[in-house]
Design a protein around this motif. Structure first.
Motif, PDB file in Angstrom:
ATOM      1  N   ASP A 299       0.846  -1.183   0.000  1.00  0.00           N
ATOM      2  CA  ASP A 299       0.000   0.000   0.000  1.00  0.00           C
ATOM      3  C   ASP A 299       0.891   1.247   0.000  1.00  0.00           C
ATOM      4  N   PRO A 300       0.678   2.176  -0.943  1.00  0.00           N
ATOM      5  CA  PRO A 300       1.495   3.399  -0.976  1.00  0.00           C
ATOM      6  C   PRO A 300       1.459   4.183   0.335  1.00  0.00           C
ATOM      7  N   ALA A 301       0.383   4.064   1.092  1.00  0.00           N
ATOM      8  CA  ALA A 301       0.289   4.770   2.372  1.00  0.00           C
ATOM      9  C   ALA A 301       1.264   4.216   3.412  1.00  0.00           C
ATOM     10  N   SER A 302       1.812   3.034   3.147  1.00  0.00           N
ATOM     11  CA  SER A 302       2.709   2.408   4.126  1.00  0.00           C
ATOM     12  C   SER A 302       4.165   2.850   3.969  1.00  0.00           C
ATOM     13  N   ILE A 303       4.460   3.632   2.920  1.00  0.00           N
ATOM     14  CA  ILE A 303       5.833   4.100   2.709  1.00  0.00           C
ATOM     15  C   ILE A 303       5.829   5.589   2.383  1.00  0.00           C
ATOM     16  N   ASN A 304       7.001   6.187   2.454  1.00  0.00           N
ATOM     17  CA  ASN A 304       7.155   7.589   2.078  1.00  0.00           C
ATOM     18  C   ASN A 304       8.556   7.799   1.501  1.00  0.00           C
ATOM     19  N   GLY A 305       8.827   9.009   1.056  1.00  0.00           N
ATOM     20  CA  GLY A 305      10.119   9.301   0.447  1.00  0.00           C
ATOM     21  C   GLY A 305      11.292   9.035   1.361  1.00  0.00           C
ATOM     22  N   LYS A 306      11.137   9.366   2.628  1.00  0.00           N
ATOM     23  CA  LYS A 306      12.230   9.142   3.586  1.00  0.00           C
ATOM     24  C   LYS A 306      12.579   7.659   3.670  1.00  0.00           C
ATOM     25  N   ILE A 307      11.561   6.820   3.755  1.00  0.00           N
ATOM     26  CA  ILE A 307      11.784   5.368   3.816  1.00  0.00           C
ATOM     27  C   ILE A 307      12.452   4.882   2.533  1.00  0.00           C
ATOM     28  N   ILE A 308      11.988   5.390   1.398  1.00  0.00           N
ATOM     29  CA  ILE A 308      12.551   4.965   0.114  1.00  0.00           C
ATOM     30  C   ILE A 308      14.033   5.294   0.040  1.00  0.00           C
TER      31      ILE A 308
ATOM     32  N   GLN B  16      20.884  -0.149  -0.471  1.00  0.00           N
ATOM     33  CA  GLN B  16      20.987  -0.869  -1.748  1.00  0.00           C
ATOM     34  C   GLN B  16      19.755  -1.689  -2.111  1.00  0.00           C
ATOM     35  N   ASP B  17      18.578  -1.257  -1.673  1.00  0.00           N
ATOM     36  CA  ASP B  17      17.343  -1.930  -2.090  1.00  0.00           C
ATOM     37  C   ASP B  17      17.151  -1.721  -3.590  1.00  0.00           C
ATOM     38  N   PRO B  18      17.058  -2.788  -4.383  1.00  0.00           N
ATOM     39  CA  PRO B  18      17.000  -2.640  -5.844  1.00  0.00           C
ATOM     40  C   PRO B  18      15.738  -1.928  -6.355  1.00  0.00           C
ATOM     41  N   ASP B  19      14.588  -2.163  -5.723  1.00  0.00           N
ATOM     42  CA  ASP B  19      13.360  -1.484  -6.161  1.00  0.00           C
ATOM     43  C   ASP B  19      13.451   0.025  -5.938  1.00  0.00           C
ATOM     44  N   CYS B  20      13.975   0.409  -4.792  1.00  0.00           N
ATOM     45  CA  CYS B  20      14.111   1.827  -4.479  1.00  0.00           C
ATOM     46  C   CYS B  20      15.149   2.486  -5.380  1.00  0.00           C
TER      47      CYS B  20
END
Length: 122
Positions: free
Chosen positions: A18-27, A34-38
């Motif tokens: 859910d997009p509500a579960s993340i934000n720019g800071k977390i990304i 080194q998270d590949p999706d981010c």
């Protein structure tokens, strides 16, 4: 907010959350780990930003491009990436004469600029 909200949507879709579960800071925290999706989503955002800046440079030929907004708090992480993307789309003679800077006031930069412009007129 535009770049950050698109970034959140892309990462949420890639991770199927859910997009509500993340934000720019977390990304950005995950990208630094080194998270590949981010990293992929940030690289795509930076490429589009570099292309957009290059188009503006070809039309206006500015001496300096100043980037603002909350996502620009990630200057240390983004500066080289954005400059590289700009240079990919600019011819060397334009690239060499175009400086890149980050607004020190981040999200408040536009508001402060408008305020000081208003003050200068009244």
């Amino acid at each position: 907010m535009g770049a950050s909200s698109i970034l959140v949507k892309k990462v949420a879709a890639a991770k199927q959350v859910d997009p509500a579960s993340i934000n720019g800071k977390i990304i950005f925290e995950q990208a630094k780990a080194q998270d590949p999706d981010c990293l992929r989503a940030i690289d795509e955002m930076v490429d589009v930003l570099g292309m957009g800046i290059a188009n503006i440079c070809y039309v206006l030929n500015p001496e300096i491009v100043v980037l603002g907004g909350g996502i620009m708090a990630q200057k240390d992480f983004l500066e080289v990436k954005i400059r590289t993307a700009m240079d990919r789309y600019l011819i060397p003679s334009v690239s060499e004469k175009t400086r890149l800077a980050f607004a020190q006031n981040q999200n408040q930069a536009g508001m402060l600029g408008a305020y000081f412009h208003f003050q200068s007129l009244h």
